[in-house]
Write a protein that holds these residues in place. Structure first.
Motif, PDB file in Angstrom:
ATOM      1  N   LEU A  27       0.823  -1.209   0.000  1.00 61.02           N
ATOM      2  CA  LEU A  27       0.000   0.000   0.000  1.00 61.02           C
ATOM      3  C   LEU A  27       0.855   1.257   0.000  1.00 61.02           C
ATOM      4  CD1 LEU A  27      -2.832  -0.905   2.578  1.00 61.02           C
ATOM      5  CD2 LEU A  27      -3.062  -0.640   0.113  1.00 61.02           C
ATOM      6  N   GLY A  28       1.989   1.199   0.619  1.00 64.56           N
ATOM      7  CA  GLY A  28       2.847   2.375   0.716  1.00 64.56           C
ATOM      8  C   GLY A  28       2.301   3.362   1.735  1.00 64.56           C
ATOM      9  N   ARG A  29       2.908   4.506   1.759  1.00 61.24           N
ATOM     10  CA  ARG A  29       2.475   5.540   2.705  1.00 61.24           C
ATOM     11  C   ARG A  29       1.213   6.236   2.196  1.00 61.24           C
ATOM     12  NH1 ARG A  29       8.272   8.381   4.445  1.00 61.24           N
ATOM     13  NH2 ARG A  29       9.201   6.473   5.354  1.00 61.24           N
ATOM     14  N   ILE A  30       0.317   6.514   3.149  1.00 57.85           N
ATOM     15  CA  ILE A  30      -0.976   7.115   2.788  1.00 57.85           C
ATOM     16  C   ILE A  30      -1.330   8.206   3.794  1.00 57.85           C
ATOM     17  CG2 ILE A  30      -1.901   5.057   1.653  1.00 57.85           C
ATOM     18  CD1 ILE A  30      -3.349   4.373   4.238  1.00 57.85           C
ATOM     19  N   TRP A  31      -2.220   9.122   3.359  1.00 56.18           N
ATOM     20  CA  TRP A  31      -2.789  10.133   4.259  1.00 56.18           C
ATOM     21  C   TRP A  31      -4.160   9.661   4.712  1.00 56.18           C
ATOM     22  CZ3 TRP A  31      -0.267  14.281   6.150  1.00 56.18           C
ATOM     23  CH2 TRP A  31       0.902  14.698   5.515  1.00 56.18           C
ATOM     24  N   VAL A  32      -4.397   9.704   5.998  1.00 52.65           N
ATOM     25  CA  VAL A  32      -5.647   9.203   6.593  1.00 52.65           C
ATOM     26  C   VAL A  32      -6.256  10.304   7.459  1.00 52.65           C
ATOM     27  CG1 VAL A  32      -6.720   7.404   7.980  1.00 52.65           C
ATOM     28  CG2 VAL A  32      -4.676   6.882   6.646  1.00 52.65           C
ATOM     29  N   GLU A  33      -7.564  10.496   7.318  1.00 53.86           N
ATOM     30  CA  GLU A  33      -8.260  11.483   8.164  1.00 53.86           C
ATOM     31  C   GLU A  33      -9.161  10.755   9.151  1.00 53.86           C
ATOM     32  OE1 GLU A  33     -11.568  15.098   7.947  1.00 53.86           O
ATOM     33  OE2 GLU A  33     -10.879  14.123   6.111  1.00 53.86           O
ATOM     34  N   GLY A  34      -9.272  11.281  10.344  1.00 52.73           N
ATOM     35  CA  GLY A  34     -10.147  10.701  11.344  1.00 52.73           C
ATOM     36  C   GLY A  34     -10.189  11.541  12.602  1.00 52.73           C
ATOM     37  N   GLN A  35     -10.801  10.963  13.631  1.00 54.43           N
ATOM     38  CA  GLN A  35     -10.956  11.653  14.910  1.00 54.43           C
ATOM     39  C   GLN A  35     -10.206  10.865  15.983  1.00 54.43           C
ATOM     40  OE1 GLN A  35     -15.044  12.056  16.145  1.00 54.43           O
ATOM     41  NE2 GLN A  35     -14.645  14.007  17.156  1.00 54.43           N
ATOM     42  N   ILE A  36      -9.391  11.584  16.750  1.00 54.44           N
ATOM     43  CA  ILE A  36      -8.521  10.943  17.741  1.00 54.44           C
ATOM     44  C   ILE A  36      -9.312  10.550  18.982  1.00 54.44           C
ATOM     45  CG2 ILE A  36      -6.591  11.351  19.316  1.00 54.44           C
ATOM     46  CD1 ILE A  36      -5.330  13.110  17.208  1.00 54.44           C
ATOM     47  N   THR A  37      -9.062   9.321  19.470  1.00 50.63           N
ATOM     48  CA  THR A  37      -9.591   8.862  20.757  1.00 50.63           C
ATOM     49  C   THR A  37      -8.528   8.003  21.445  1.00 50.63           C
ATOM     50  OG1 THR A  37     -10.541   6.846  19.801  1.00 50.63           O
ATOM     51  CG2 THR A  37     -11.949   8.799  19.860  1.00 50.63           C
ATOM     52  N   GLU A  38      -8.671   7.865  22.727  1.00 51.86           N
ATOM     53  CA  GLU A  38      -7.840   6.938  23.521  1.00 51.86           C
ATOM     54  C   GLU A  38      -6.338   7.192  23.306  1.00 51.86           C
ATOM     55  OE1 GLU A  38      -9.031   3.023  22.492  1.00 51.86           O
ATOM     56  OE2 GLU A  38     -11.132   3.350  23.025  1.00 51.86           O
ATOM     57  N   VAL A  39      -5.917   8.394  23.607  1.00 50.57           N
ATOM     58  CA  VAL A  39      -4.494   8.737  23.478  1.00 50.57           C
ATOM     59  C   VAL A  39      -3.733   8.236  24.708  1.00 50.57           C
ATOM     60  CG1 VAL A  39      -2.828  10.603  23.185  1.00 50.57           C
ATOM     61  CG2 VAL A  39      -5.095  10.765  22.109  1.00 50.57           C
ATOM     62  N   ASN A  40      -2.673   7.444  24.482  1.00 45.15           N
ATOM     63  CA  ASN A  40      -1.838   6.926  25.576  1.00 45.15           C
ATOM     64  C   ASN A  40      -0.362   7.101  25.182  1.00 45.15           C
ATOM     65  OD1 ASN A  40      -3.877   5.826  27.383  1.00 45.15           O
ATOM     66  ND2 ASN A  40      -4.290   4.381  25.723  1.00 45.15           N
ATOM     67  N   ARG A  41       0.417   7.446  26.187  1.00 47.18           N
ATOM     68  CA  ARG A  41       1.871   7.585  25.960  1.00 47.18           C
ATOM     69  C   ARG A  41       2.608   6.597  26.858  1.00 47.18           C
ATOM     70  NH1 ARG A  41       5.612  13.004  26.979  1.00 47.18           N
ATOM     71  NH2 ARG A  41       7.640  12.003  26.468  1.00 47.18           N
ATOM     72  N   ARG A  42       3.504   5.879  26.248  1.00 42.98           N
ATOM     73  CA  ARG A  42       4.349   4.939  26.987  1.00 42.98           C
ATOM     74  C   ARG A  42       5.799   5.231  26.608  1.00 42.98           C
ATOM     75  NH1 ARG A  42       1.031  -0.624  25.589  1.00 42.98           N
ATOM     76  NH2 ARG A  42      -0.970   0.029  26.519  1.00 42.98           N
ATOM     77  N   GLY A  43       6.442   5.946  27.486  1.00 41.69           N
ATOM     78  CA  GLY A  43       7.816   6.351  27.181  1.00 41.69           C
ATOM     79  C   GLY A  43       7.828   7.344  26.041  1.00 41.69           C
ATOM     80  N   ASN A  44       8.574   7.040  25.021  1.00 39.87           N
ATOM     81  CA  ASN A  44       8.639   7.903  23.843  1.00 39.87           C
ATOM     82  C   ASN A  44       7.694   7.460  22.732  1.00 39.87           C
ATOM     83  OD1 ASN A  44      10.580   9.678  24.863  1.00 39.87           O
ATOM     84  ND2 ASN A  44      12.253   8.286  24.327  1.00 39.87           N
ATOM     85  N   THR A  45       6.818   6.528  23.031  1.00 47.38           N
ATOM     86  CA  THR A  45       5.873   6.026  22.021  1.00 47.38           C
ATOM     87  C   THR A  45       4.454   6.413  22.413  1.00 47.38           C
ATOM     88  OG1 THR A  45       7.333   4.152  21.582  1.00 47.38           O
ATOM     89  CG2 THR A  45       5.058   4.000  20.796  1.00 47.38           C
TER      90      THR A  45
END
Length: 403
Positions: A27-45
């Motif tokens: 598929l290669g790299r693509i642009w995707v649009e959507g709405q963000i939910t459930e944001v979690n940070r674990r270290g630098n990820t």
């Protein structure tokens, strides 16, 4: 390219996962649009879920903190992510690896909403003729609103203040965020299926453009357009105009305005009934007074006030006419008699008989011819002499002397 398999020649799991990973990798790299939910940070990820606002679908997105270190990366935000599709063979899971994140600007959102508005308008969803009128006094009102929201209190308090007996069936839903569209649409379908519900109000208080985006969602707009029950849109304040306002059967500027437009004011209706009753009473009494005046006028006329007197008056007129006729006839007869006497006297005076009375005689030949001269006679002529008292036959002698 397909893989030939059979019960006798199956492929192992690792091969299937490798093939899926290969297909996704292409598929290669693509642009995707959507709405963000459930944001979690674990270290630098950073791990988050990107949800499709118009469908109950989502995808897992993974990226470094450097990529997601952006003020736009918050729950509920609309973003465009440049990502690489990845398939983790060991776990058999799919995700997107984020390379760049961009916020969807207000201008871009407005442009998309305007394009959607033109599309829906071209389909005829906003036509005035397809909008239905609200019942005068709904038996039950369906209310779709936020949980413990000020909009709910405004609608209920104002509606019950206007008509205390009004009944509501309330469906509380999320009115912003990723779950808003699905919950509102489901509540709408539930209320629309209830035959006791006469009108449905969808309401929430004011907010930013992003907060009100669910009420411009195509799925919600089409659900409202297809509803059997009339729908009232009461979203935000006067200046807010989500697409729901255009497709709803009635737009209210605020939740309070929705209550006033859906529920009649019992005091106003009672006052209106009184005014109409008073106007009706005045109209009836006025008509009765006019008819009574007319009847009194008719009854006061001589023909009805004293009918015997009118008969007597007509009798007197008949007698007077009879007397006049009799006098006129008598005078006419007298005049005719006088004329007759005068004519008879003239006839008598001019009659030959009157001349005979004075001593004259009329000499006639036997044929009745009057002899007017002696020269006309000859000797031996027979003559008839008419005298006053009779006739005498004579014969002329020859040699008659003439005077």
């Amino acid at each position: 390219m397909g893989v030939e398999t059979s019960p006798e020649a199956p492929v192992p799991v690792r091969q299937v996962l490798n093939m899926v990973g290969g297909w996704i990798g292409r598929l290669g790299r693509i642009w995707v649009e959507g709405q963000i939910t459930e944001v979690n940070r674990r270290g630098n990820t950073v791990y988050l879920t990107l949800r499709d606002p118009a469908a109950n679908m989502s995808v897992r997105v993974v990226g470094s903190w450097a990529v997601f270190d952006n003020p736009a990366v918050v729950d509920g935000a609309r973003v465009v992510i440049h990502a690489k599709p990845d398939f983790y063979i060991n776990r058999g899971s799919f995700s997107l690896t984020a390379i760049e994140v961009r916020a969807v600007g207000v201008g871009e959102l407005l442009a998309r909403l305007e394009q959607l508005k033109r599309t829906l308008q071209a389909e005829g969803l906003f036509r005035p003729e397809r909008k239905r009128g609200l019942p005068f006094l709904p038996g039950a009102i369906g209310l779709i609103c936020g949980r413990d929201s000020a909009a709910e209190r405004d609608v209920l308090e104002n509606a019950r203040r206007r008509w205390p007996a009004v009944e509501f069936t309330i469906e509380t839903v999320a009115v912003q965020g990723v779950n808003a569209v699905g919950e509102v649409v489901e509540a709408l379908r539930k209320l629309d299926a209830d035959p006791a519900i006469d009108v449905i109000i969808i309401t929430r208080g004011g907010g930013s453009l992003e907060d009100l985006l669910p009420f411009s969602d195509e799925t919600m707009v089409r659900a409202v357009a297809g509803a059997r029950t009339p729908v009232v849109s009461a979203i935000g304040h006067e200046q807010d105009s989500p697409l729901l306002d255009f497709v709803a059967d009635l737009r209210a500027s605020t939740p309070t305005d929705a209550a006033k437009k859906v529920v009649p004011d019992v005091r106003e209706q009672v006052q209106l009934v009184r005014q109409m009753r008073d106007r009706g009473r005045r109209a009836v009494m006025g008509r009765i007074d006019r008819e009574s005046t007319w009847l009194s006028s008719v009854r006061s006329r001589p023909a009805l006030a004293d009918p015997v007197r009118e008969i007597e008056r007509q009798h007197e007129r008949v007698l007077a006419a009879r007397d006049r006729t009799r006098r006129a006839l008598t005078v006419a007869l007298d005049r005719a008699e006088d004329r007759l006497e005068h004519t008879r006297a003239r006839l008598t005076a001019l009659s030959p008989a009157a001349t005979l009375e004075r001593g004259y005689a009329i000499v006639q030949r036997p044929g009745g011819e009057v002899v007017r001269s002696a020269e006309d006679l000859r000797g031996g002529d027979d003559l008839l002499v008419r005298l006053p008292d009779g006739k005498v036959s004579v014969t002329v002698r020859e040699g008659l002397d003439q005077e």
